[in-house]
Design a protein around this motif. Sequence first.
Motif, PDB file in Angstrom:
ATOM      1  N   GLU A   1     -24.227  30.150   2.704  1.00 40.97           N
ATOM      2  CA  GLU A   1     -22.890  30.740   2.867  1.00 40.97           C
ATOM      3  C   GLU A   1     -21.797  29.683   2.747  1.00 40.97           C
ATOM      4  OE1 GLU A   1     -22.938  32.629   6.675  1.00 40.97           O
ATOM      5  OE2 GLU A   1     -24.338  34.190   6.030  1.00 40.97           O
ATOM      6  N   ILE A   2     -22.157  28.412   2.872  1.00 41.16           N
ATOM      7  CA  ILE A   2     -21.185  27.319   2.812  1.00 41.16           C
ATOM      8  C   ILE A   2     -20.863  27.039   1.348  1.00 41.16           C
ATOM      9  CG2 ILE A   2     -20.722  24.928   3.451  1.00 41.16           C
ATOM     10  CD1 ILE A   2     -22.829  25.318   5.707  1.00 41.16           C
ATOM     11  N   ASN A   3     -19.581  27.148   0.963  1.00 40.45           N
ATOM     12  CA  ASN A   3     -19.171  27.044  -0.434  1.00 40.45           C
ATOM     13  C   ASN A   3     -18.583  25.686  -0.806  1.00 40.45           C
ATOM     14  OD1 ASN A   3     -19.874  29.722  -0.589  1.00 40.45           O
ATOM     15  ND2 ASN A   3     -17.781  30.463  -0.387  1.00 40.45           N
ATOM     16  N   ASP A   4     -18.392  24.781   0.136  1.00 43.49           N
ATOM     17  CA  ASP A   4     -17.717  23.516  -0.132  1.00 43.49           C
ATOM     18  C   ASP A   4     -18.587  22.591  -0.969  1.00 43.49           C
ATOM     19  OD1 ASP A   4     -15.402  24.074   1.659  1.00 43.49           O
ATOM     20  OD2 ASP A   4     -17.025  24.161   3.141  1.00 43.49           O
ATOM     21  N   LYS A   5     -17.939  21.698  -1.751  1.00 46.61           N
ATOM     22  CA  LYS A   5     -18.684  20.751  -2.585  1.00 46.61           C
ATOM     23  C   LYS A   5     -19.220  19.604  -1.743  1.00 46.61           C
ATOM     24  CE  LYS A   5     -15.957  21.793  -6.654  1.00 46.61           C
ATOM     25  NZ  LYS A   5     -14.908  21.331  -7.541  1.00 46.61           N
ATOM     26  N   GLU A   6     -18.367  19.069  -0.884  1.00 42.79           N
ATOM     27  CA  GLU A   6     -18.762  17.951  -0.022  1.00 42.79           C
ATOM     28  C   GLU A   6     -18.484  18.301   1.433  1.00 42.79           C
ATOM     29  OE1 GLU A   6     -16.586  14.540  -1.397  1.00 42.79           O
ATOM     30  OE2 GLU A   6     -18.309  13.853  -2.567  1.00 42.79           O
ATOM     31  N   ILE A   7     -19.336  17.789   2.301  1.00 37.78           N
ATOM     32  CA  ILE A   7     -19.170  18.029   3.735  1.00 37.78           C
ATOM     33  C   ILE A   7     -19.455  16.744   4.492  1.00 37.78           C
ATOM     34  CG2 ILE A   7     -19.758  20.474   3.659  1.00 37.78           C
ATOM     35  CD1 ILE A   7     -22.585  19.620   4.660  1.00 37.78           C
ATOM     36  N   ARG A   8     -18.937  16.670   5.718  1.00 38.68           N
ATOM     37  CA  ARG A   8     -19.285  15.579   6.630  1.00 38.68           C
ATOM     38  C   ARG A   8     -20.481  16.085   7.436  1.00 38.68           C
ATOM     39  NH1 ARG A   8     -16.296  11.262   7.977  1.00 38.68           N
ATOM     40  NH2 ARG A   8     -14.480  12.230   7.031  1.00 38.68           N
ATOM     41  N   LEU A   9     -21.587  15.342   7.392  1.00 43.70           N
ATOM     42  CA  LEU A   9     -22.845  15.831   7.947  1.00 43.70           C
ATOM     43  C   LEU A   9     -23.220  15.112   9.234  1.00 43.70           C
ATOM     44  CD1 LEU A   9     -25.231  17.756   7.446  1.00 43.70           C
ATOM     45  CD2 LEU A   9     -26.352  15.901   6.209  1.00 43.70           C
ATOM     46  N   ILE A  10     -23.634  15.902  10.207  1.00 45.55           N
ATOM     47  CA  ILE A  10     -24.137  15.375  11.484  1.00 45.55           C
ATOM     48  C   ILE A  10     -25.598  15.794  11.591  1.00 45.55           C
ATOM     49  CG2 ILE A  10     -23.905  15.431  13.994  1.00 45.55           C
ATOM     50  CD1 ILE A  10     -20.952  16.198  13.566  1.00 45.55           C
ATOM     51  N   ASP A  11     -26.466  14.841  11.930  1.00 45.61           N
ATOM     52  CA  ASP A  11     -27.897  15.114  12.034  1.00 45.61           C
ATOM     53  C   ASP A  11     -28.194  15.897  13.310  1.00 45.61           C
ATOM     54  OD1 ASP A  11     -30.505  15.103  11.302  1.00 45.61           O
ATOM     55  OD2 ASP A  11     -30.853  12.967  11.601  1.00 45.61           O
TER      56      ASP A  11
ATOM     57  N   ALA B   1     -11.575  21.166   9.098  1.00 43.49           N
ATOM     58  CA  ALA B   1     -11.502  19.726   8.870  1.00 43.49           C
ATOM     59  C   ALA B   1     -11.592  19.442   7.374  1.00 43.49           C
ATOM     60  CB  ALA B   1     -12.629  19.026   9.608  1.00 43.49           C
ATOM     61  N   VAL B   2     -11.108  18.261   6.972  1.00 45.48           N
ATOM     62  CA  VAL B   2     -11.202  17.859   5.569  1.00 45.48           C
ATOM     63  C   VAL B   2     -12.002  16.575   5.506  1.00 45.48           C
ATOM     64  CG1 VAL B   2      -9.893  17.190   3.520  1.00 45.48           C
ATOM     65  CG2 VAL B   2      -8.972  18.902   5.083  1.00 45.48           C
ATOM     66  N   PRO B   3     -13.178  16.533   4.948  1.00 46.50           N
ATOM     67  CA  PRO B   3     -14.011  17.656   4.519  1.00 46.50           C
ATOM     68  C   PRO B   3     -14.586  18.387   5.734  1.00 46.50           C
ATOM     69  CG  PRO B   3     -15.225  15.614   4.269  1.00 46.50           C
ATOM     70  CD  PRO B   3     -13.843  15.241   4.713  1.00 46.50           C
ATOM     71  N   PRO B   4     -15.038  19.632   5.555  1.00 43.07           N
ATOM     72  CA  PRO B   4     -15.581  20.411   6.678  1.00 43.07           C
ATOM     73  C   PRO B   4     -16.780  19.700   7.327  1.00 43.07           C
ATOM     74  CG  PRO B   4     -15.357  21.771   4.723  1.00 43.07           C
ATOM     75  CD  PRO B   4     -15.068  20.388   4.303  1.00 43.07           C
ATOM     76  N   ILE B   5     -16.934  19.902   8.627  1.00 46.96           N
ATOM     77  CA  ILE B   5     -18.013  19.251   9.360  1.00 46.96           C
ATOM     78  C   ILE B   5     -19.159  20.241   9.532  1.00 46.96           C
ATOM     79  CG2 ILE B   5     -18.669  18.129  11.507  1.00 46.96           C
ATOM     80  CD1 ILE B   5     -15.702  17.309  11.781  1.00 46.96           C
ATOM     81  N   CYS B   6     -20.355  19.802   9.132  1.00 47.55           N
ATOM     82  CA  CYS B   6     -21.553  20.622   9.269  1.00 47.55           C
ATOM     83  C   CYS B   6     -22.594  19.848  10.057  1.00 47.55           C
ATOM     84  CB  CYS B   6     -22.125  20.982   7.897  1.00 47.55           C
ATOM     85  SG  CYS B   6     -21.048  22.048   6.940  1.00 47.55           S
ATOM     86  N   LYS B   7     -23.467  20.588  10.729  1.00 43.58           N
ATOM     87  CA  LYS B   7     -24.504  19.967  11.537  1.00 43.58           C
ATOM     88  C   LYS B   7     -25.848  20.598  11.207  1.00 43.58           C
ATOM     89  CE  LYS B   7     -25.680  18.850  16.295  1.00 43.58           C
ATOM     90  NZ  LYS B   7     -25.291  18.904  17.694  1.00 43.58           N
TER      91      LYS B   7
END
Length: 176
Positions: free
Chosen positions: A16-26, A58-64
């Motif tokens: 469902e996430i459409n962004d090209k780049e994201i900030r990733l948290i493990d 956020a820019v870029p969106p934050i995903c975990k």
Amino acid sequence: MFGISYKKNELQINNEINDKEIRLIDADGTMLGIVSISEALELAFQKDLDLVKISPNAVPPICKIADYNKTMYEKAKKKKEARKSQKIVVLKEVRLSVKIGENDLNLKSKNAHKFLLEGNKVKVSIRFKGRQQKYKEDGIEVLTKFADTLTEVGDIEKAPSLEGRTMIMIVSPKKK
């Protein structure tokens, strides 16, 4: 976003996430940096977990990388705790008259005392009828006398003031 409809409070996950780049948290909370969405999805599937978008603004969106069901459960639990800790203040009203007797004043005072001990605010009002409007000083005198009986459990939040034909005073419970 045309084919997919999102609920307002629900988080986006996996495809469902459409962004090209994201900030990733493990999953353990370490920051992995900015990665492409395909890399992030690959890491999530390797760990047999979901990719959850935590902060979409956020820019870029934050995903975990996390278990989606567990994340939603914790979110609901926090919301429930916040609701439980809220204190709802109720405004109770006590009506007096300008020519109130001593015993009636004591009875109304006991009721207001009980309301204040329960943690509620008390609105004390006097309605002036007919010729009583000339004797506003008597109304202030009755309200101050009433307030003096409540000094041990309440503080005057709003001093006696005239609003039309009604004089109002608000007493709140004392801070502990």
